[in-house]
Motif scaffolding. Structure first.
Motif, PDB file in Angstrom:
ATOM      1  N   THR A  60      59.691  54.330  25.450  1.00  0.00           N
ATOM      2  CA  THR A  60      60.194  53.060  25.988  1.00  0.00           C
ATOM      3  C   THR A  60      59.767  52.815  27.431  1.00  0.00           C
ATOM      4  O   THR A  60      59.296  51.716  27.756  1.00  0.00           O
ATOM      5  N   SER A  76      65.568  52.889  31.247  1.00  0.00           N
ATOM      6  CA  SER A  76      65.777  53.301  29.858  1.00  0.00           C
ATOM      7  C   SER A  76      67.035  54.143  29.714  1.00  0.00           C
ATOM      8  O   SER A  76      67.838  53.948  28.787  1.00  0.00           O
ATOM      9  N   ARG A 113      55.772  50.039  20.044  1.00  0.00           N
ATOM     10  CA  ARG A 113      56.827  50.947  20.484  1.00  0.00           C
ATOM     11  C   ARG A 113      57.822  51.220  19.363  1.00  0.00           C
ATOM     12  O   ARG A 113      58.257  52.363  19.155  1.00  0.00           O
TER      13      ARG A 113
END
Length: 245
Positions: A13, A39, A149
């Motif tokens: 991420t 994150s 992702r």
């Protein structure tokens, strides 16, 4: 091999965000630390709190042009929309096999979840010129990075589970990781943990070892985010007085 893989999973991420904001704002390499902190904050504290922290960092450390807050907003919206699309695709693919597990006594909440996911995605699509401030080209780029992702996160989670319990074939772990993506993103589905546990039992044939592996990896991911977030926040706190002086 578990620890390097866990570090790689936790990096997916922040690296995604770095690729996006490097293109949008040309942020310096030091921004990767702020993105790891973002994150961790989103995962262990409050969703989207990390976006606020990163926006504050970017205003101090990057040359922001246009509407910087609008860019953060657009990236978050596009991330949610890509997640919705992936969730709906997984639901359609899994329905012939897992419909009875997902439904149970939750037919109404599941239906409303699908309506919200589909409705919000269509709304953003119809009103994209009013809601999104990024150019169409940037929007497509951001969406493509979000999609990559999401796929990588599903595959990496399956690999982590497989490292803990290699007796289960990797394809079953991939299926279960996709199921986790599906269950956790349905907004009105009650008892998501219970629903995912039921899904895990069905996929792995009732293996208690598989449930333990899922719990262990989840604990390690949370602990990793906690260590990262705390360490980076402490480092930022130590540097702050020096920067002020």
């Amino acid at each position: 091999q578990l620890w390097p893989l866990l570090a790689l999973y936790l990096s997916i991420t922040p690296l995604r965000d770095f690729v996006i904001f490097r293109r949008l704002w040309h942020i310096p390499a030091s921004g990767i630390a702020a993105l790891f902190r973002k994150s961790a904050s989103n995962d262990i504290l409050l969703g989207y709190l990390g976006e606020v922290q990163f926006y504050a960092w970017a205003r101090r450390n990057a040359r922001l042009a246009g509407s910087p807050f609008g860019a953060v907003k657009d990236v978050a919206i596009l991330s949610a929309m890509v997640g919705n699309v992936v969730t709906l695709a997984l639901l359609c693919a899994a329905w012939p096999f897992l419909g009875s597990v997902l439904l149970g006594k939750a037919a109404s909440p599941l239906l409303w979840s699908v309506v919200i996911l589909l409705g919000s995605s269509l709304l953003v699509g119809f009103l994209r010129n009013r809601i999104l401030s990024l150019s169409p080209r940037d929007c497509w780029f951001v969406s493509a990075v979000h999609l990559l992702r999401t796929v990588l996160a599903i595959v990496m989670l399956a690999i982590l589970w497989h490292q803990v319990l290699p007796d289960v074939a990797p394809q079953w772990w991939v299926l279960m990781a996709a199921g986790r993506q599906l269950v956790t993103r349905l907004p009105f589905l009650p008892n998501k943990d219970v629903a995912f546990a039921g899904l895990a039992v069905l996929i792995t044939g009732g293996s208690t070892d598989a449930t333990s592996a899922v719990l262990l990896v989840g604990t390690l991911i949370f602990a990793g985010q906690l260590v990262l977030g705390s360490g980076l926040a402490l480092a930022e706190l130590i540097r702050s007085p020096r920067s002020v002086a």
